[in-house]
Motif scaffolding. Sequence first.
Motif, mmCIF file in Angstrom:
data_model
loop_
_atom_site.group_PDB
_atom_site.id
_atom_site.type_symbol
_atom_site.label_atom_id
_atom_site.label_comp_id
_atom_site.label_asym_id
_atom_site.label_seq_id
_atom_site.Cartn_x
_atom_site.Cartn_y
_atom_site.Cartn_z
ATOM 1 N N UNK A 96 27.769 65.841 33.667
ATOM 2 C CA UNK A 96 28.285 67.180 33.352
ATOM 3 C C UNK A 96 29.477 67.553 34.221
ATOM 4 N N UNK A 97 29.975 66.642 35.080
ATOM 5 C CA UNK A 97 31.052 66.992 35.989
ATOM 6 C C UNK A 97 32.320 67.380 35.246
ATOM 7 N N UNK A 98 32.638 66.705 34.135
ATOM 8 C CA UNK A 98 33.837 67.076 33.376
ATOM 9 C C UNK A 98 33.748 68.528 32.916
ATOM 10 N N UNK A 99 32.592 68.910 32.396
ATOM 11 C CA UNK A 99 32.398 70.278 31.906
ATOM 12 C C UNK A 99 32.408 71.276 33.058
ATOM 13 N N UNK A 100 31.691 70.966 34.140
ATOM 14 C CA UNK A 100 31.628 71.869 35.287
ATOM 15 C C UNK A 100 33.000 72.024 35.924
ATOM 16 N N UNK A 101 33.753 70.930 35.985
ATOM 17 C CA UNK A 101 35.088 70.975 36.593
ATOM 18 C C UNK A 101 36.002 71.925 35.818
ATOM 19 N N UNK A 102 35.926 71.877 34.502
ATOM 20 C CA UNK A 102 36.736 72.783 33.679
ATOM 21 C C UNK A 102 36.324 74.234 33.906
ATOM 22 N N UNK A 103 35.021 74.473 34.036
ATOM 23 C CA UNK A 103 34.538 75.835 34.279
ATOM 24 C C UNK A 103 34.993 76.345 35.646
ATOM 25 N N UNK A 104 34.940 75.479 36.658
ATOM 26 C CA UNK A 104 35.387 75.880 37.993
ATOM 27 C C UNK A 104 36.874 76.202 38.000
ATOM 28 N N UNK A 105 37.666 75.357 37.340
ATOM 29 C CA UNK A 105 39.110 75.583 37.293
ATOM 30 C C UNK A 105 39.425 76.911 36.616
ATOM 31 N N UNK A 106 38.737 77.189 35.523
ATOM 32 C CA UNK A 106 38.969 78.448 34.813
ATOM 33 C C UNK A 106 38.579 79.638 35.680
ATOM 34 N N UNK A 107 37.484 79.503 36.429
ATOM 35 C CA UNK A 107 37.044 80.591 37.289
ATOM 36 C C UNK A 107 38.020 80.878 38.415
ATOM 37 N N UNK A 108 38.539 79.809 39.038
ATOM 38 C CA UNK A 108 39.504 79.995 40.122
ATOM 39 C C UNK A 108 40.772 80.654 39.602
ATOM 40 N N UNK A 109 41.263 80.183 38.474
ATOM 41 C CA UNK A 109 42.509 80.729 37.920
ATOM 42 C C UNK A 109 42.336 82.178 37.469
ATOM 43 N N UNK A 110 41.169 82.512 36.918
ATOM 44 C CA UNK A 110 40.945 83.897 36.486
ATOM 45 C C UNK A 110 40.855 84.850 37.671
ATOM 46 N N UNK A 111 40.508 84.301 38.851
ATOM 47 C CA UNK A 111 40.436 85.121 40.054
ATOM 48 C C UNK A 111 41.784 85.227 40.758
ATOM 49 N N UNK A 112 42.812 84.595 40.177
ATOM 50 C CA UNK A 112 44.139 84.678 40.762
ATOM 51 C C UNK A 112 44.491 83.515 41.665
ATOM 52 N N UNK A 113 43.659 82.474 41.682
ATOM 53 C CA UNK A 113 43.933 81.305 42.499
ATOM 54 C C UNK A 113 44.600 80.201 41.705
ATOM 55 N N UNK A 114 44.827 79.085 42.357
ATOM 56 C CA UNK A 114 45.420 77.921 41.711
ATOM 57 C C UNK A 114 44.553 76.711 41.989
ATOM 58 N N UNK A 115 44.564 75.754 41.074
ATOM 59 C CA UNK A 115 43.726 74.577 41.223
ATOM 60 C C UNK A 115 44.350 73.412 40.459
ATOM 61 N N UNK A 116 44.119 72.206 40.957
ATOM 62 C CA UNK A 116 44.599 71.016 40.255
ATOM 63 C C UNK A 116 43.634 69.862 40.503
ATOM 64 N N UNK A 117 43.648 68.902 39.590
ATOM 65 C CA UNK A 117 42.784 67.739 39.726
ATOM 66 C C UNK A 117 43.494 66.647 40.519
#
Length: 228
Positions: A96-117
Amino acid sequence: MRKVFGRRRRAEPEAAAEAVSERTPQQPAREQGPWDSDEPYPERERVDLGGLLLPVGEGFEVQLNVAGDQIVGALILVDDSALQVHAFAAPKRSGIWDEVRAELAAGVESAGGTVEEREGALGVELIGQVPVEDQGVQPVRYIGVDGPRWFLRGVLSGKAAADAVAAEPLEAVIRDIVVVRGDTPMPPKEPIALQLPSEAKQAVDQHAEDQTPDLNPFKRGPEITETR
């Protein structure tokens, strides 16, 4: 009430040691973990949290994350760095890491942060900058490992999130964790419950006996301090 427990250098709790002694010693099939409890893994001192056998080094402090009455994760502190680890149930035939990773990225970006793989020592991970109230943005690293019917997530913060040398001892913790999934049916992403080590539980029980009956020792977040 906030409980702090000291722990002397000693072997793993007796129950875990007995379980280990019943296993036929075998060489691990892989060079590093995280390990599944049903596979051969290196023998060394680990704190028995039930769902996780957690390796700790000298000077490490371990705090437990509580959701309601359930212990769901652990926070390992060393110097100016922190590692938060949680284990979750996962499907038998897929990670489930692919799915969880996408959810984490979306959460960080919605909070005003930045993220990359990026490709890390334990596979694909996320690095980013996360807003922290009154502190601007702080670096963070999300590490995920899919195992047999479980998923382990590690979050590095503090100095270890941006400094490779500072991250090494905490990355070593992730590589040497043993996940005890158990056979109980669980839906994907449900946290694998943890428990207090036997010696810490005894300390909590003793404290409870000395207090009023309605005192909840977990109310404000129990922690274990490793004094080694």
